[in-house]
Design an enzyme around this catalytic site. Structure first.
Site, PDB file in Angstrom:
ATOM      1  N   ALA A  88       0.807  -1.216   0.000  1.00  0.00           N
ATOM      2  CA  ALA A  88       0.000   0.000   0.000  1.00  0.00           C
ATOM      3  C   ALA A  88       0.851   1.283   0.000  1.00  0.00           C
ATOM      4  O   ALA A  88       0.427   2.313  -0.520  1.00  0.00           O
ATOM      5  CB  ALA A  88      -0.932  -0.011   1.199  1.00  0.00           C
TER       6      ALA A  88
ATOM      7  N   CYS B 283     -23.863 -15.259  -9.046  1.00  0.00           N
ATOM      8  CA  CYS B 283     -23.688 -16.189 -10.176  1.00  0.00           C
ATOM      9  C   CYS B 283     -22.315 -16.075 -10.851  1.00  0.00           C
ATOM     10  O   CYS B 283     -21.998 -16.861 -11.736  1.00  0.00           O
ATOM     11  CB  CYS B 283     -24.790 -15.989 -11.215  1.00  0.00           C
ATOM     12  SG  CYS B 283     -24.597 -14.490 -12.200  1.00  0.00           S
TER      13      CYS B 283
ATOM     14  N   HIS C  25      -4.053  -9.762  -4.276  1.00  0.00           N
ATOM     15  CA  HIS C  25      -5.320  -9.562  -3.564  1.00  0.00           C
ATOM     16  C   HIS C  25      -6.443  -9.116  -4.491  1.00  0.00           C
ATOM     17  O   HIS C  25      -7.430  -8.541  -4.045  1.00  0.00           O
ATOM     18  CB  HIS C  25      -5.117  -8.554  -2.415  1.00  0.00           C
ATOM     19  CG  HIS C  25      -4.160  -9.051  -1.366  1.00  0.00           C
ATOM     20  ND1 HIS C  25      -3.457  -8.222  -0.516  1.00  0.00           N
ATOM     21  CD2 HIS C  25      -3.783 -10.308  -1.034  1.00  0.00           C
ATOM     22  CE1 HIS C  25      -2.699  -8.959   0.284  1.00  0.00           C
ATOM     23  NE2 HIS C  25      -2.863 -10.218  -0.018  1.00  0.00           N
TER      24      HIS C  25
ATOM     25  N   CYS D 241     -28.631 -12.922 -13.400  1.00  0.00           N
ATOM     26  CA  CYS D 241     -29.482 -13.663 -12.440  1.00  0.00           C
ATOM     27  C   CYS D 241     -30.388 -12.758 -11.607  1.00  0.00           C
ATOM     28  O   CYS D 241     -31.177 -13.241 -10.807  1.00  0.00           O
ATOM     29  CB  CYS D 241     -28.608 -14.507 -11.512  1.00  0.00           C
ATOM     30  SG  CYS D 241     -27.721 -13.530 -10.266  1.00  0.00           S
TER      31      CYS D 241
ATOM     32  N   PHE E 159      -2.847   1.024   4.982  1.00  0.00           N
ATOM     33  CA  PHE E 159      -3.664   0.441   6.041  1.00  0.00           C
ATOM     34  C   PHE E 159      -3.114   0.711   7.433  1.00  0.00           C
ATOM     35  O   PHE E 159      -3.850   0.923   8.373  1.00  0.00           O
ATOM     36  CB  PHE E 159      -3.772  -1.078   5.845  1.00  0.00           C
ATOM     37  CG  PHE E 159      -4.976  -1.481   5.032  1.00  0.00           C
ATOM     38  CD1 PHE E 159      -5.794  -0.544   4.432  1.00  0.00           C
ATOM     39  CD2 PHE E 159      -5.288  -2.817   4.885  1.00  0.00           C
ATOM     40  CE1 PHE E 159      -6.896  -0.916   3.689  1.00  0.00           C
ATOM     41  CE2 PHE E 159      -6.391  -3.214   4.141  1.00  0.00           C
ATOM     42  CZ  PHE E 159      -7.193  -2.263   3.538  1.00  0.00           C
ATOM     43  N   ARG E 160      -1.781   0.659   7.561  1.00  0.00           N
ATOM     44  CA  ARG E 160      -1.267   0.560   8.920  1.00  0.00           C
ATOM     45  C   ARG E 160      -0.481   1.759   9.434  1.00  0.00           C
ATOM     46  O   ARG E 160      -0.219   1.847  10.625  1.00  0.00           O
ATOM     47  CB  ARG E 160      -0.410  -0.703   9.056  1.00  0.00           C
ATOM     48  CG  ARG E 160      -1.284  -1.920   8.988  1.00  0.00           C
ATOM     49  CD  ARG E 160      -0.570  -3.217   9.192  1.00  0.00           C
ATOM     50  NE  ARG E 160      -1.531  -4.324   9.133  1.00  0.00           N
ATOM     51  CZ  ARG E 160      -2.089  -4.760   8.014  1.00  0.00           C
ATOM     52  NH1 ARG E 160      -1.780  -4.224   6.856  1.00  0.00           N
ATOM     53  NH2 ARG E 160      -2.974  -5.737   8.047  1.00  0.00           N
TER      54      ARG E 160
HETATM   55  P1  NAD Z   1       0.529  -1.520   5.021  1.00  0.00           P
HETATM   56  O1  NAD Z   1      -0.439  -0.410   5.145  1.00  0.00           O
HETATM   57  O2  NAD Z   1       0.517  -2.600   6.045  1.00  0.00           O
HETATM   58  O3  NAD Z   1       2.012  -0.924   5.017  1.00  0.00           O
HETATM   59  C1  NAD Z   1       2.387   0.129   4.173  1.00  0.00           C
HETATM   60  C2  NAD Z   1       3.837   0.492   4.484  1.00  0.00           C
HETATM   61  O4  NAD Z   1       4.254   1.456   3.538  1.00  0.00           O
HETATM   62  C3  NAD Z   1       4.014   1.092   5.876  1.00  0.00           C
HETATM   63  O5  NAD Z   1       5.141   0.484   6.506  1.00  0.00           O
HETATM   64  C4  NAD Z   1       4.288   2.570   5.577  1.00  0.00           C
HETATM   65  O6  NAD Z   1       5.156   3.158   6.505  1.00  0.00           O
HETATM   66  C5  NAD Z   1       4.908   2.507   4.200  1.00  0.00           C
HETATM   67  N1  NAD Z   1       4.716   3.719   3.381  1.00  0.00           N
HETATM   68  C6  NAD Z   1       3.642   4.544   3.349  1.00  0.00           C
HETATM   69  N2  NAD Z   1       3.827   5.511   2.433  1.00  0.00           N
HETATM   70  C7  NAD Z   1       5.062   5.293   1.876  1.00  0.00           C
HETATM   71  C8  NAD Z   1       5.815   5.966   0.886  1.00  0.00           C
HETATM   72  N3  NAD Z   1       5.361   7.063   0.260  1.00  0.00           N
HETATM   73  N4  NAD Z   1       7.032   5.457   0.549  1.00  0.00           N
HETATM   74  C9  NAD Z   1       7.532   4.352   1.176  1.00  0.00           C
HETATM   75  N5  NAD Z   1       6.849   3.695   2.136  1.00  0.00           N
HETATM   76  C10 NAD Z   1       5.625   4.144   2.474  1.00  0.00           C
HETATM   77  O7  NAD Z   1       0.392  -2.127   3.557  1.00  0.00           O
HETATM   78  P2  NAD Z   1       0.621  -3.593   2.981  1.00  0.00           P
HETATM   79  O8  NAD Z   1       1.833  -4.197   3.563  1.00  0.00           O
HETATM   80  O9  NAD Z   1       0.478  -3.469   1.503  1.00  0.00           O
HETATM   81  O10 NAD Z   1      -0.638  -4.405   3.517  1.00  0.00           O
HETATM   82  C11 NAD Z   1      -1.907  -3.793   3.447  1.00  0.00           C
HETATM   83  C12 NAD Z   1      -3.026  -4.593   2.842  1.00  0.00           C
HETATM   84  O11 NAD Z   1      -4.022  -3.675   2.471  1.00  0.00           O
HETATM   85  C13 NAD Z   1      -2.705  -5.300   1.590  1.00  0.00           C
HETATM   86  O12 NAD Z   1      -3.298  -6.538   1.726  1.00  0.00           O
HETATM   87  C14 NAD Z   1      -3.400  -4.530   0.452  1.00  0.00           C
HETATM   88  O13 NAD Z   1      -4.109  -5.439  -0.364  1.00  0.00           O
HETATM   89  C15 NAD Z   1      -4.394  -3.665   1.113  1.00  0.00           C
HETATM   90  N6  NAD Z   1      -4.409  -2.231   0.688  1.00  0.00           N
HETATM   91  C16 NAD Z   1      -4.291  -1.883  -0.628  1.00  0.00           C
HETATM   92  C17 NAD Z   1      -4.281  -0.544  -1.001  1.00  0.00           C
HETATM   93  C18 NAD Z   1      -4.144  -0.167  -2.461  1.00  0.00           C
HETATM   94  O14 NAD Z   1      -4.524  -0.932  -3.319  1.00  0.00           O
HETATM   95  N7  NAD Z   1      -3.587   1.010  -2.767  1.00  0.00           N
HETATM   96  C19 NAD Z   1      -4.386   0.459  -0.033  1.00  0.00           C
HETATM   97  C20 NAD Z   1      -4.516   0.071   1.308  1.00  0.00           C
HETATM   98  C21 NAD Z   1      -4.514  -1.274   1.646  1.00  0.00           C
HETATM   99 ZN    ZN Z   2     -25.715 -12.805 -11.075  1.00  0.00          ZN
END
Ligand code: NAD
Ligand code: ZN
Length: 255
Positions: A25, A131, A120, A149, A36-37
């Site tokens: 992310a 369906c 994902h 459906c 997310f985190r």
């Molecule tokens: P995560 O949120 O757990 O971790 C993201 C990491 O990236 C953090 O450690 C953060 O400090 C770092 N970060 C944030 N901005 C940054 C930048 N500009 N440069 C460098 N590092 C940066 O994300 P994850 O490990 O991908 O897990 C999250 C889950 O959530 C995944 O399963 C994903 O499918 C889903 N998700 C997807 C999206 C998307 O599609 N853009 C967005 C949010 C969550």
């Molecule tokens: Zn359907």
């Protein structure tokens, strides 16, 4: 920025026969999509365990639909940033074999990458959860019924908590990483299993680019702390500088 480390990664990239990029992310936050985190992430505003679930899809569809409508409409106002474009250029020039991503936003493809493995799923494709019939974004946003459906539960093709990971994509991603000689993780906290096991399947070098240290960062050959876009830009500059002296070797490698 640590120029010595940037130079090392640029050299490894130039010398590599099979580089694979694993993004999370944090790759998309500079486009405007929260992760997310970290402090500004989704999980501080809303708990995805309450909406990104099979239970919400089946029993709380209004909530489910509201959350994903927001994420889908958000996507229209955001675009890939310079970091995505460097990765696309690297693949198109033969320096990157493929992207494996935890992201569901489709930005790697929008930037021009062709070999993208979405662990994902993707927010951009919609289907009927009753369906399986393919549908489209407009129908989902309007809460239309399924044309096949008549079901009321259109949904994006992402993996919800409680669902099985897409085996074919995972198989391909695992093979790609096993065969890689350089693996670069970008913007992932490496807390989500089993995706956080993937970097350790390579026998090659492992690099992590993240704006904070993760629990697994110590196990990488090299850590670069900072914003993904800026670091990729710096590597690209070094790489292009290096190409002048390395031209014959590179031409050979790309043919
Ligand atoms: P995560 O949120 O757990 O971790 C993201 C990491 O990236 C953090 O450690 C953060 O400090 C770092 N970060 C944030 N901005 C940054 C930048 N500009 N440069 C460098 N590092 C940066 O994300 P994850 O490990 O991908 O897990 C999250 C889950 O959530 C995944 O399963 C994903 O499918 C889903 N998700 C997807 C999206 C998307 O599609 N853009 C967005 C949010 C969550
Ligand atoms: Zn359907």
């Amino acid at each position: 920025m640590d120029l010595h480390k940037i130079t090392l990664v640029a050299d490894w990239l130039q010398a590599s026969e099979s580089t694979v990029i694993l993004t999370g992310a944090g790759m998309s936050t500079e486009s405007g999509i929260p992760d997310f985190r970290s402090r500004e992430g989704w999980w501080k505003k809303i708990n995805p365990m309450t909406v990104s679930t099979v239970d919400a899809l089946e029993n709380e569809y209004e909530l489910f639909h509201g959350f994903y409508s927001l994420r889908l409409t958000d996507l229209k106002t955001y675009h890939p940033h310079k970091g995505h474009h460097f990765l696309a250029e690297w693949e198109n020039q033969g320096f990157v074999k493929g992207i494996v991503t935890q992201n569901v936003d489709g930005f790697h493809q929008e930037a021009g990458n062709k070999s993208v493995h979405e662990l994902h799923g993707s927010l951009r494709s919609i289907f009927c959860s009753d369906c399986g019939q393919a549908s489209d974004e407009g129908a989902f946003l309007n809460q239309d019924t399924c044309s096949e459906c008549g079901g009321h539960h259109l949904r994006p093709d992402i993996i919800l908590f409680g669902e099985i990971l897409p085996q074919e994509v995972w198989g391909k991603a695992i093979r790609l990483i096993e065969e890689s000689d350089l693996l670069i993780v970008i913007g992932s906290s490496l807390q989500v299993s089993p995706a956080n096991e993937l970097p350790f399947l390579t026998n090659g070098k492992k690099v992590i680019i993240n704006n904070e240290a993760t629990l697994l960062s110590e196990q990488f050959d090299l850590q670069l702390e900072g914003k993904a876009g800026d670091i990729l830009e710096a590597i690209d500059e070094k790489r292009k500088g290096g190409e002048i002296h390395d031209d014959i070797e590179n031409t050979k490698r790309r043919t």
